[in-house]
Design a protein around this motif. Structure first.
Motif, short mmCIF file in Angstrom:
data_model
loop_
_atom_site.label_atom_id
_atom_site.label_comp_id
_atom_site.label_asym_id
_atom_site.label_seq_id
_atom_site.Cartn_x
_atom_site.Cartn_y
_atom_site.Cartn_z
N ASN A 1 -10.65 1.62 6.59
CA ASN A 1 -10.00 1.32 5.31
C ASN A 1 -8.49 1.57 5.38
N LEU A 2 -8.15 2.69 6.04
CA LEU A 2 -6.74 3.03 6.18
C LEU A 2 -5.98 1.97 6.98
N GLN A 3 -6.65 1.47 8.04
CA GLN A 3 -6.01 0.44 8.86
C GLN A 3 -5.74 -0.81 8.05
N ALA A 4 -6.72 -1.20 7.21
CA ALA A 4 -6.52 -2.38 6.36
C ALA A 4 -5.36 -2.16 5.40
N THR A 5 -5.29 -0.95 4.84
CA THR A 5 -4.19 -0.64 3.92
C THR A 5 -2.85 -0.67 4.64
N ILE A 6 -2.84 -0.13 5.86
CA ILE A 6 -1.60 -0.11 6.65
C ILE A 6 -1.13 -1.52 6.94
N GLU A 7 -2.06 -2.42 7.28
CA GLU A 7 -1.69 -3.82 7.56
C GLU A 7 -1.09 -4.48 6.34
N GLU A 8 -1.68 -4.19 5.15
CA GLU A 8 -1.12 -4.75 3.92
C GLU A 8 0.29 -4.20 3.68
N LEU A 9 0.43 -2.88 3.91
CA LEU A 9 1.75 -2.26 3.71
C LEU A 9 2.77 -2.81 4.69
N ASN B 1 6.11 -4.44 3.85
CA ASN B 1 7.33 -3.85 4.41
C ASN B 1 8.19 -4.89 5.10
N GLU B 2 7.55 -5.85 5.80
CA GLU B 2 8.30 -6.91 6.46
C GLU B 2 9.06 -7.75 5.44
N GLU B 3 8.38 -8.03 4.31
CA GLU B 3 9.04 -8.81 3.27
C GLU B 3 10.22 -8.03 2.69
N LEU B 4 9.98 -6.72 2.44
CA LEU B 4 11.07 -5.89 1.92
C LEU B 4 12.21 -5.78 2.92
N GLN B 5 11.83 -5.69 4.22
CA GLN B 5 12.85 -5.59 5.25
C GLN B 5 13.72 -6.84 5.28
#
Length: 855
Positions: free
Chosen positions: A673-681, A685-689
């Motif tokens: 679950n954490l990995q899925a959340t990290i991928e979404e983040l 993050n790429e969009e924010l970057q």
């Protein structure tokens, strides 16, 4: 002190730097400066590249000194003033002549001609360099002022509260770089008093032997400094401190060092000023770029790959205002980005100057640092504020600033890189040797030492391997970690007075004896570990393994990939959990821990071992533990020996194994679950970057535009001031001209090519019915009292033929006038652009005729 009977041949160079509003300030300065001061003056201004400056003409009324534009290859002479040409940077070359180079004007970098000349002047004439910073925006001059102070010269600044634009003088004041801060009309007096002081004319400190130093007045000064700041300047070279003490004596107007000593004893503030004077240093980002290039492109990547660690410690002694420490932080960030490394870097930056450390901690620097840094580095690691740049938080958190005396305080330990540049050259030989021994103790085996280009390893040479001779970068191959651990504490515990007692020879004998004892002890442990001692691990507070004793076959995982010394990653899975939890408790409680009958599962069998964890402290039995010993042995060895120990017996029942299995499954689910959340983040993050990069680009463009507008504003301000002064001069000339014409009974009218009135004198109304509102009207529309003379026809013929007209005429009131009409031409041109009509009364009403003056 001794007096030099020879007259001084020093030629002091006075560079006046000014920007917006500087013309009036420069004129005021030279109005108060004697024309035969024996100094040479160089005026550096921010000038428009598209407009010819009138500075030379405007300054001529303020001084009788010759004023010329600086030219390539010209050597400055005393009692002369040299002006910087437009669109150029001016320097003093190695032979003392002027060197000119074209300015590279960019929207990204500010033009800093004052910094450039200040720096070159400091390098060439040293203590004969005098920098004067007057009104102006920005911070041009601040960086150059540091070089002047370091070279032994002085810096003067206009009181920013009286400046038309306070940016430049306030930057000098805020950075404590000004020897004098005063109103403009007082600065020339300060300069004359300074250069005429006896100490500036050849009186210097004797370079006597060290045995007589204690009887000298400067020794008393050192004692005052040590009592106040706990810094021993007697360990610095006499020439270094002597020159700077001389500056303070001259500045305070004292005639001898004894008078100055009395003054310091009565004035605590002067001791603070002297302390700052002795500490002043020059530093900037990526100073000596070749050094940083060698480290970033080759040496640091090789060291990181060889160590296979992800934690690194750097030490920057004598960090001053922090530029060097931040430069290393930027290098490591660039390496992590380039090689996709996950490194934890901690930089210890130390100095004895609290004020410098406060500025370093703030991380705020003037705009002049843009000249030292590439555009991409500025955009990534600095944020822009009004007239300054601030280091970003990511870089700031990598650096720890602390007050530390490298001569007297215990050194840092387990350091990977030490950068101590341009500090050792100021120390006497014995303190240099001591500092180098401390560096050898601080560095890990294989660690990197970076020195200044004028510094050497001295007696520590055999302990280092040369990595880059030109850039003075070395690799530590000296004492091992365990040997250095035994030799360091005694010196660290010595008081300030005790440190000077042992000789170098006796210290070497002590270290040799301890080294031999340590080798015997290590050999004994290795022998016992093969036959008698159980498997034992020595770890530090970070749970990193320092030493292994005994057979590790059944307890340690196979090693592959990058080496990680953490005990939790080295032991097999069945031992990792109890050992890590037991170490945490042992370090917390300082009590031994015993885990009995811990099951370890092999391929086809299950065995039991006892795990004993013993806190260890090198400071004594009851002190806070610094290390721990993990002993793994057969249960038979520990039977009956655990009555007084805190035992944590681990049951190996099936329920526990099942519980562990369930927890592992739950942990795996959580990880997914954490990995899925990290991928979404990461996607977010790429969009924010991307958005952030666009904003950074926009911010860069706005900042560049702002800087360009600021530069243009300064140049327009200078041009506007010159025009205003010219208008004042023209107004004065017109008044004088009218007065002259009136006294000579002469009337003058200027016409353009179309015979329209351009201007006239007041006397002309006697002949022509003319008023101010008639300017621009044709002459034939203006009524006049001329008899039998067609003035417009004559003027048209003059414009067509270029000839003059002379004649006389009489008015109705019997007044008689001489008339002269001539064509006018622009300066140095042949074309006619109008005519001038001159009338002079030769006989007034009811008066006898008189001879007219020649026209």
């Amino acid at each position: 002190m001794s007096k030099n009977k020879q007259p001084s041949n020093k030629l002091y160079h006075v560079c006046i730097g000014a920007s917006a509003g500087g013309l009036e300030a420069i004129r005021e300065f030279f109005l108060k400066m004697p024309s035969e001061s024996g100094l040479t003056f160089i005026v550096i201004q921010h000038l428009s590249p598209d407009y010819k400056s009138m500075m030379l003409e405007l300054l001529e009324s303020s001084t009788s000194m010759p004023i010329t534009m600086a030219e390539e290859g010209v050597k400055p002479e005393k009692d002369h003033i040299y002006l910087i040409p437009r669109s150029t940077n001016l320097r003093l070359s190695s032979d003392g002549t002027f060197a000119l180079e074209q300015q590279e004007r960019s929207k990204l970098l500010p033009v800093l001609p004052i910094d450039i000349f200040f720096e070159s002047m400091a390098k060439k004439v040293g203590e004969c360099a005098i920098g004067v910073v007057l009104t102006g925006t920005g911070s041009d001059g601040t960086k150059g002022a540091r070089y002047i102070r370091e070279a032994g010269g002085i810096v003067l600044a206009q009181d920013y509260r009286t400046a038309r634009f306070d940016g430049m003088p306030k930057s000098i004041f805020d950075n404590r770089l000004a020897d004098y801060v005063d109103e403009i009309d007082m600065l020339p007096k300060r300069i004359i008093e300074y250069v005429s002081h006896p100490l500036r004319q050849g009186i210097t400190f004797d370079n006597a032997s060290e045995e007589t130093v204690a009887h000298k007045p400067q020794s008393s000064l050192f004692n005052l400094l040590y009592e106040r700041f706990r810094v021993d300047f007697s360990q610095y070279k006499p020439t270094t401190v002597g020159r700077r003490i001389e500056r303070r004596i001259a500045k305070c107007g004292k005639s001898s060092i004894n008078q100055y000593l009395d003054y310091c004893q009565q004035s605590p503030s002067e001791i603070e000023e002297l302390f700052q004077e002795l500490l002043i240093g020059v530093t900037n980002f990526f100073r000596d770029k070749s050094v940083y290039d060698a480290l970033q492109n080759k040496l640091l990547p090789e060291y990181i790959e060889q160590t296979k660690r992800n934690e690194f410690r750097l030490w920057v002694p004598g960090c001053s205002t922090g530029e060097e420490a931040y430069s290393f932080a930027i290098i490591f960030c660039e390496l992590c980005e380039k090689f996709n490394w996950d490194l934890r870097v901690k930089i210890f930056a130390t100095d004895i100057d609290k004020e410098a450390l406060a500025k370093a901690s703030a991380g705020v620097y003037p705009q002049s640092i843009a000249a030292d840094l590439p555009k991409d580095i500025m955009a990534k690691y600095f944020s822009v504020s009004q007239e300054s740049f601030t280091i970003v938080r990511k870089i700031r958190e990598m650096v720890v600033f602390a007050r530390h005396d490298v001569l007297n305080d215990p050194p840092f330990t387990k350091i990977d890189v030490i950068s101590c540049r341009n500090f050792l050259i100021y120390l006497k030989p014995e303190p240099q040797t001591k500092v180098m021994r401390n560096f050898s103790f601080s560095l890990k085996p294989g660690g990197v030492l970076v020195l200044g280009t004028s510094e050497t390893l001295g007696e520590q040479g055999p302990n280092y391997e040369v990595l880059d001779q030109k850039n003075k970068i070395f690799k530590n191959i000296g004492l091992g970690t365990s040997e250095r651990t035994l030799t360091a504490p005694r010196e660290a515990l010595l008081t300030h007075e005790d440190r000077s007692i042992p000789t170098l020879r006796s210290s070497a004998l002590i270290e040799t004896r301890r080294s031999n004892e340590l080798r015997i002890l290590e050999a004994l442990i290795d022998s016992l570990g093969r036959e008698i001692l159980p498997f034992t691990l020595l770890v530090d507070q970070n749970h990193d393994i320092l030493r292994v004793v005994g057979d590790s076959t059944n307890y340690v995982l196979p090693i592959h990939g990058r080496l990680n010394n953490h005990i939790g990653n080295m032991l097999i899975k069945d031992l990792s959990t109890p050992v890590v939890s037991g170490l945490a408790k042992a370090f917390r409680t300082n009590q031994p821990i015993l885990f009995r009958k811990v099951a370890i599962f092999g391929r086809n069998s299950r065995d039991y071992v006892d795990v004993r964890i013993l806190p260890v402290s090198i400071r004594g039995i009851d002190a806070t533990p610094t290390h721990a010993a993990v002993v793994i042995s057969n249960p038979a060895i520990t039977e009956g020996n655990n009555a007084n120990q805190d035992e944590n017996e681990i049951s190996q029942e099936y329920e526990n194994s099942q519980r562990i299995y369930d927890l592992e499954r739950e942990l795996q689910f959580t990880r997914e679950n954490l990995q899925a959340t990290i991928e979404e983040l990461e996607t977010s993050n790429e969009e924010l970057q991307a958005t952030n990069e666009e904003l950074l680009a926009s911010n860069e463009e706005l900042q560049s535009t702002n800087e360009e507008l600021q530069s243009v504003n300064e140049e327009l301000s200078t041009v506007n001031t010159e025009h205003q002064l010219k208008l004042i001069e023209m107004s004065q000339l017109k008044g004088d001209w009218d007065s002259l014409m009136s006294a000579a009974n002469m009337s003058v009218i200027y016409l353009d090519n179309n015979l329209h009135i351009r201007s006239f004198t007041a006397q002309a109304v006697r002949v022509f019915n003319i008023a101010d509102s008639d300017i621009g009207n044709p002459i034939w529309k203006i009524p006049n009292q001329l008899k039998d003379i067609n003035i417009d026809t004559i003027c048209k013929n003059i414009i067509a033929e270029g000839q003059s007209f002379d004649g006389e005429f009489e008015l109705n009131n019997n007044s008689r006038y001489a008339l002269k009409i001539k064509p006018t031409r622009p300066q140095n041109e042949l074309a006619i652009d109008g005519v001038i009509i001159v009338l002079q009364m030769i006989k007034g009403e009811d008066e006898e005729s008189f001879i007219a003056l020649p026209l």
